[in-house]
Design an enzyme around this catalytic site. Sequence first.
Site, PDB file in Angstrom:
ATOM      1  N   CYS A  58      16.499  -1.995  -1.943  1.00  0.00           N
ATOM      2  CA  CYS A  58      15.219  -2.678  -1.786  1.00  0.00           C
ATOM      3  C   CYS A  58      15.417  -4.162  -2.068  1.00  0.00           C
ATOM      4  O   CYS A  58      16.085  -4.521  -3.041  1.00  0.00           O
ATOM      5  CB  CYS A  58      14.210  -2.090  -2.774  1.00  0.00           C
ATOM      6  SG  CYS A  58      12.584  -2.858  -2.699  1.00  0.00           S
ATOM      7  N   GLU A  73       9.027   1.621   3.241  1.00  0.00           N
ATOM      8  CA  GLU A  73       8.101   0.483   3.392  1.00  0.00           C
ATOM      9  C   GLU A  73       6.651   0.911   3.177  1.00  0.00           C
ATOM     10  O   GLU A  73       5.862   0.169   2.575  1.00  0.00           O
ATOM     11  CB  GLU A  73       8.279  -0.172   4.767  1.00  0.00           C
ATOM     12  CG  GLU A  73       9.688  -0.706   5.068  1.00  0.00           C
ATOM     13  CD  GLU A  73      10.248  -1.665   4.022  1.00  0.00           C
ATOM     14  OE1 GLU A  73       9.476  -2.258   3.256  1.00  0.00           O
ATOM     15  OE2 GLU A  73      11.494  -1.798   3.966  1.00  0.00           O
ATOM     16  N   HIS A 117       5.743   1.030  -0.401  1.00  0.00           N
ATOM     17  CA  HIS A 117       5.382  -0.276  -0.984  1.00  0.00           C
ATOM     18  C   HIS A 117       3.872  -0.519  -0.883  1.00  0.00           C
ATOM     19  O   HIS A 117       3.277  -1.119  -1.780  1.00  0.00           O
ATOM     20  CB  HIS A 117       6.095  -1.415  -0.239  1.00  0.00           C
ATOM     21  CG  HIS A 117       7.471  -1.732  -0.758  1.00  0.00           C
ATOM     22  ND1 HIS A 117       7.703  -2.146  -2.042  1.00  0.00           N
ATOM     23  CD2 HIS A 117       8.687  -1.711  -0.138  1.00  0.00           C
ATOM     24  CE1 HIS A 117       9.005  -2.367  -2.204  1.00  0.00           C
ATOM     25  NE2 HIS A 117       9.633  -2.105  -1.072  1.00  0.00           N
TER      26      HIS A 117
HETATM   27 ZN   LIG Z   1      11.654  -2.178  -0.730  1.00  0.00          ZN
END
Ligand SMILES: [Zn+2]
Length: 163
Positions: A94, A137, A140
């Site tokens: 990440c 993603e 997130h």
């Molecule tokens: Zn990430």
Amino acid sequence: MPVREILLLGDPQLWHPSSPVVNIRSRETSETIGDLAATLDDFRERNSFGRGIAAPQIGAERRIIFINVGDSFPLINPRIVRASRETMEMWDDCFSIPNLMIRVRRHVEVDVSYTDEYGSQKTMKATGALSELLQHEIDHLDGILATDRAVDGRSFAMRNVVK
Ligand SMILES: [Zn+2]
């Protein structure tokens, strides 16, 4: 479309859930998309890897991700609408957690519905590496980091050790 600073692990903002995009054509939406594109490009230039970034990583708490998988494009309000029962375990990384690899378990396949930058509704079927990327993603956007998904307490390794 400036390159933005990428928030790093420990910044509490990374654990905030992001809000849906209501107005696809707003200046805020297009600026966020432009900033994500510029920041991803810059990261790829400096590191020779990197396939995706999520708006909360640049401090914009909006449900937008931007990926570069040959083609590069944003996915607005992406949502996993189907996930395979079959899962896979792999080392994840990440931008917000530089040099740390984290062992996580992901669905092998997912279908993701999203809105493109022109306002069209789309669905993407993803498997393997793309499936893993989209799950990372989209996590997130829900304030979930790879560290939250670690398989166990020994699921962490420095990049140059596992490569
Ligand atoms: Zn990430």
